[in-house]
Design a protein around this motif. Structure first.
Motif, PDB file in Angstrom:
ATOM      1  N   TYR A  46       0.865  -1.175   0.000  1.00  0.00           N
ATOM      2  CA  TYR A  46       0.000   0.000   0.000  1.00  0.00           C
ATOM      3  C   TYR A  46       0.903   1.227   0.000  1.00  0.00           C
ATOM      4  O   TYR A  46       1.794   1.339   0.843  1.00  0.00           O
ATOM      5  N   TYR A  47       0.651   2.119  -0.940  1.00  0.00           N
ATOM      6  CA  TYR A  47       1.441   3.350  -1.057  1.00  0.00           C
ATOM      7  C   TYR A  47       0.502   4.524  -0.803  1.00  0.00           C
ATOM      8  O   TYR A  47      -0.526   4.669  -1.477  1.00  0.00           O
ATOM      9  N   TYR A  48       0.849   5.359   0.184  1.00  0.00           N
ATOM     10  CA  TYR A  48       0.007   6.491   0.599  1.00  0.00           C
ATOM     11  C   TYR A  48       0.719   7.795   0.280  1.00  0.00           C
ATOM     12  O   TYR A  48       1.884   7.977   0.643  1.00  0.00           O
ATOM     13  N   ASN A  49      -0.005   8.698  -0.382  1.00  0.00           N
ATOM     14  CA  ASN A  49       0.565  10.003  -0.675  1.00  0.00           C
ATOM     15  C   ASN A  49      -0.558  10.945  -1.097  1.00  0.00           C
ATOM     16  O   ASN A  49      -1.728  10.553  -1.114  1.00  0.00           O
ATOM     17  N   CYS A  50      -0.195  12.156  -1.445  1.00  0.00           N
ATOM     18  CA  CYS A  50      -1.144  13.159  -1.926  1.00  0.00           C
ATOM     19  C   CYS A  50      -0.676  13.678  -3.281  1.00  0.00           C
ATOM     20  O   CYS A  50       0.520  13.762  -3.531  1.00  0.00           O
ATOM     21  N   MET A  51      -1.631  14.027  -4.103  1.00  0.00           N
ATOM     22  CA  MET A  51      -1.295  14.719  -5.337  1.00  0.00           C
ATOM     23  C   MET A  51      -0.898  16.155  -4.980  1.00  0.00           C
ATOM     24  O   MET A  51      -1.361  16.691  -3.970  1.00  0.00           O
ATOM     25  N   PRO A  52      -0.034  16.779  -5.782  1.00  0.00           N
ATOM     26  CA  PRO A  52       0.366  18.161  -5.501  1.00  0.00           C
ATOM     27  C   PRO A  52      -0.830  19.108  -5.476  1.00  0.00           C
ATOM     28  O   PRO A  52      -1.841  18.891  -6.147  1.00  0.00           O
ATOM     29  N   TYR A  53      -0.675  20.172  -4.711  1.00  0.00           N
ATOM     30  CA  TYR A  53      -1.733  21.168  -4.563  1.00  0.00           C
ATOM     31  C   TYR A  53      -1.999  21.872  -5.892  1.00  0.00           C
ATOM     32  O   TYR A  53      -1.069  22.152  -6.649  1.00  0.00           O
ATOM     33  N   GLN A  54      -3.260  22.130  -6.162  1.00  0.00           N
ATOM     34  CA  GLN A  54      -3.668  22.848  -7.367  1.00  0.00           C
ATOM     35  C   GLN A  54      -4.486  24.071  -6.946  1.00  0.00           C
ATOM     36  O   GLN A  54      -5.554  23.923  -6.346  1.00  0.00           O
ATOM     37  N   SER A  67       1.205  16.677 -13.135  1.00  0.00           N
ATOM     38  CA  SER A  67       1.378  15.740 -14.238  1.00  0.00           C
ATOM     39  C   SER A  67       2.459  14.704 -13.929  1.00  0.00           C
ATOM     40  O   SER A  67       2.272  13.503 -14.173  1.00  0.00           O
ATOM     41  N   LYS A  68       3.588  15.147 -13.366  1.00  0.00           N
ATOM     42  CA  LYS A  68       4.676  14.224 -13.023  1.00  0.00           C
ATOM     43  C   LYS A  68       4.243  13.244 -11.939  1.00  0.00           C
ATOM     44  O   LYS A  68       4.541  12.050 -12.021  1.00  0.00           O
ATOM     45  N   MET A  69       3.533  13.747 -10.944  1.00  0.00           N
ATOM     46  CA  MET A  69       3.069  12.867  -9.874  1.00  0.00           C
ATOM     47  C   MET A  69       2.036  11.878 -10.410  1.00  0.00           C
ATOM     48  O   MET A  69       2.039  10.702 -10.042  1.00  0.00           O
ATOM     49  N   ASN A  70       1.178  12.334 -11.294  1.00  0.00           N
ATOM     50  CA  ASN A  70       0.171  11.464 -11.888  1.00  0.00           C
ATOM     51  C   ASN A  70       0.845  10.331 -12.680  1.00  0.00           C
ATOM     52  O   ASN A  70       0.423   9.172 -12.603  1.00  0.00           O
ATOM     53  N   GLN A  71       1.888  10.642 -13.431  1.00  0.00           N
ATOM     54  CA  GLN A  71       2.631   9.616 -14.173  1.00  0.00           C
ATOM     55  C   GLN A  71       3.265   8.602 -13.219  1.00  0.00           C
ATOM     56  O   GLN A  71       3.235   7.392 -13.468  1.00  0.00           O
ATOM     57  N   PHE A  72       3.829   9.097 -12.122  1.00  0.00           N
ATOM     58  CA  PHE A  72       4.441   8.219 -11.131  1.00  0.00           C
ATOM     59  C   PHE A  72       3.390   7.284 -10.515  1.00  0.00           C
ATOM     60  O   PHE A  72       3.608   6.070 -10.414  1.00  0.00           O
ATOM     61  N   ILE A  73       2.250   7.817 -10.151  1.00  0.00           N
ATOM     62  CA  ILE A  73       1.169   7.013  -9.560  1.00  0.00           C
ATOM     63  C   ILE A  73       0.698   5.959 -10.562  1.00  0.00           C
ATOM     64  O   ILE A  73       0.483   4.796 -10.200  1.00  0.00           O
ATOM     65  N   ARG A  74       0.554   6.336 -11.809  1.00  0.00           N
ATOM     66  CA  ARG A  74       0.117   5.379 -12.848  1.00  0.00           C
ATOM     67  C   ARG A  74       1.123   4.237 -12.991  1.00  0.00           C
ATOM     68  O   ARG A  74       0.738   3.085 -13.178  1.00  0.00           O
ATOM     69  N   ARG A  75       2.426   4.552 -12.895  1.00  0.00           N
ATOM     70  CA  ARG A  75       3.451   3.493 -12.969  1.00  0.00           C
ATOM     71  C   ARG A  75       3.352   2.562 -11.763  1.00  0.00           C
ATOM     72  O   ARG A  75       3.474   1.344 -11.899  1.00  0.00           O
ATOM     73  N   LEU A  76       3.140   3.129 -10.582  1.00  0.00           N
ATOM     74  CA  LEU A  76       2.997   2.293  -9.385  1.00  0.00           C
ATOM     75  C   LEU A  76       1.784   1.377  -9.493  1.00  0.00           C
ATOM     76  O   LEU A  76       1.840   0.216  -9.085  1.00  0.00           O
ATOM     77  N   GLU A  77       0.698   1.886 -10.039  1.00  0.00           N
ATOM     78  CA  GLU A  77      -0.526   1.085 -10.178  1.00  0.00           C
ATOM     79  C   GLU A  77      -0.320  -0.132 -11.075  1.00  0.00           C
ATOM     80  O   GLU A  77      -1.056  -1.113 -10.954  1.00  0.00           O
ATOM     81  N   GLN A  78       0.664  -0.069 -11.950  1.00  0.00           N
ATOM     82  CA  GLN A  78       0.936  -1.180 -12.860  1.00  0.00           C
ATOM     83  C   GLN A  78       1.768  -2.289 -12.206  1.00  0.00           C
ATOM     84  O   GLN A  78       1.869  -3.393 -12.751  1.00  0.00           O
ATOM     85  N   LEU A  79       2.331  -2.014 -11.040  1.00  0.00           N
ATOM     86  CA  LEU A  79       3.178  -2.997 -10.373  1.00  0.00           C
ATOM     87  C   LEU A  79       2.333  -4.097  -9.741  1.00  0.00           C
ATOM     88  O   LEU A  79       1.191  -3.885  -9.348  1.00  0.00           O
ATOM     89  N   SER A  80       2.947  -5.254  -9.618  1.00  0.00           N
ATOM     90  CA  SER A  80       2.284  -6.409  -9.037  1.00  0.00           C
ATOM     91  C   SER A  80       1.976  -6.186  -7.559  1.00  0.00           C
ATOM     92  O   SER A  80       2.865  -5.801  -6.791  1.00  0.00           O
ATOM     93  N   ARG A  81       0.723  -6.416  -7.197  1.00  0.00           N
ATOM     94  CA  ARG A  81       0.265  -6.352  -5.802  1.00  0.00           C
ATOM     95  C   ARG A  81       0.478  -4.985  -5.166  1.00  0.00           C
ATOM     96  O   ARG A  81       0.851  -4.887  -3.994  1.00  0.00           O
ATOM     97  N   PHE A  82       0.235  -3.938  -5.918  1.00  0.00           N
ATOM     98  CA  PHE A  82       0.336  -2.566  -5.396  1.00  0.00           C
ATOM     99  C   PHE A  82      -1.035  -1.933  -5.356  1.00  0.00           C
ATOM    100  O   PHE A  82      -1.836  -2.116  -6.278  1.00  0.00           O
ATOM    101  N   GLN A  83      -1.286  -1.203  -4.300  1.00  0.00           N
ATOM    102  CA  GLN A  83      -2.510  -0.427  -4.198  1.00  0.00           C
ATOM    103  C   GLN A  83      -2.140   0.977  -3.732  1.00  0.00           C
ATOM    104  O   GLN A  83      -1.381   1.144  -2.778  1.00  0.00           O
ATOM    105  N   ILE A  84      -2.693   1.961  -4.416  1.00  0.00           N
ATOM    106  CA  ILE A  84      -2.384   3.367  -4.132  1.00  0.00           C
ATOM    107  C   ILE A  84      -3.545   3.971  -3.357  1.00  0.00           C
ATOM    108  O   ILE A  84      -4.713   3.804  -3.718  1.00  0.00           O
ATOM    109  N   LYS A  85      -3.217   4.703  -2.302  1.00  0.00           N
ATOM    110  CA  LYS A  85      -4.223   5.395  -1.495  1.00  0.00           C
ATOM    111  C   LYS A  85      -3.822   6.871  -1.448  1.00  0.00           C
ATOM    112  O   LYS A  85      -2.746   7.208  -0.968  1.00  0.00           O
ATOM    113  N   LEU A  86      -4.697   7.719  -1.972  1.00  0.00           N
ATOM    114  CA  LEU A  86      -4.382   9.143  -2.037  1.00  0.00           C
ATOM    115  C   LEU A  86      -5.236   9.958  -1.080  1.00  0.00           C
ATOM    116  O   LEU A  86      -6.456   9.796  -1.030  1.00  0.00           O
ATOM    117  N   GLY A  87      -4.573  10.819  -0.352  1.00  0.00           N
ATOM    118  CA  GLY A  87      -5.242  11.805   0.473  1.00  0.00           C
ATOM    119  C   GLY A  87      -5.305  13.101  -0.312  1.00  0.00           C
ATOM    120  O   GLY A  87      -5.304  13.093  -1.543  1.00  0.00           O
TER     121      GLY A  87
END
Length: 186
Positions: A46-54, A67-87
């Motif tokens: 489980y990976y916990y983080n926040c998207m940058p402030y807008q 945009s950079k953070m969104n690309q990073f999150i999308r790459r993590l979502e593709q990994l085996s047995r990963f779940q992303i939780k965003l605040g």
């Protein structure tokens, strides 16, 4: 039941310590997760983080960071047995009028997941990558459920109370990170 572990990563914490421990480099989060699990089967990371402030309207710099953070999150979502939780990131002004950003919901999301997984008996080991003393109560809750709690931390930022509460304390070192470092900068 085989020995199963879950890895809970405070992304903001890793973002804080990685530049000092592995300057100019990034890590392979899947390899890192498997490494910290050792001989246990990794149920999930489980990976916990926040998207940058807008702001409104969004500035070009904010748009690029998002945009950079969104690309990073999308790459993590593709990994085996990963779940992303965003605040979410909240903008505040401190006493001197300076802008301060604070993560909201992150600690609670992580704590709920760790407690639920521990009491459901789905895991034998909880691996926490964090440094915040706000996690002390959930560490005790997991231990009360019979789960072994391993804390991966850095001296750069860790609260003594969190260190005391964990069953095992493993210091994150540059040598450890070198084993899971990406060979090219992305």
């Amino acid at each position: 039941m085989s020995e199963r572990a879950v890895v809970l990563i405070d992304g903001g914490y890793l973002n804080k310590i990685l530049p000092a421990l592995l300057p100019g480099r990034k890590i392979d989060y899947e390899k890192f997760s498997d490494m910290v699990c050792g001989n246990c089967e990794r149920l999930r990371t489980y990976y916990y983080n926040c998207m940058p402030y807008q702001s409104s309207p969004v500035t070009p710099e904010e748009s690029e960071k998002y945009s950079k953070m969104n690309q990073f999150i999308r790459r993590l979502e593709q990994l085996s047995r990963f779940q992303i939780k965003l605040g979410r990131l909240q903008k505040y002004y401190n006493e001197t009028g300076d802008v301060v950003y604070k993560q909201k919901r992150m600690d609670v999301l992580l704590a709920v997941d760790m407690a639920q997984l521990s009491w459901s008996r789905n895991i034998s080991t909880a691996i926490l990558v964090a440094g915040d003393s706000d996690f002390v109560p959930v560490v005790q809750t997991a231990k009360d459920a019979g789960v072994l709690v391993k804390l991966y931390y850095s001296d750069i930022a860790v609260h003594d109370e969190l260190l005391t509460s964990a069953d095992d304390k493993i210091k994150i070192t540059p040598e450890m990170l070198e084993k899971v470092a990406l060979r090219k900068f992305i």
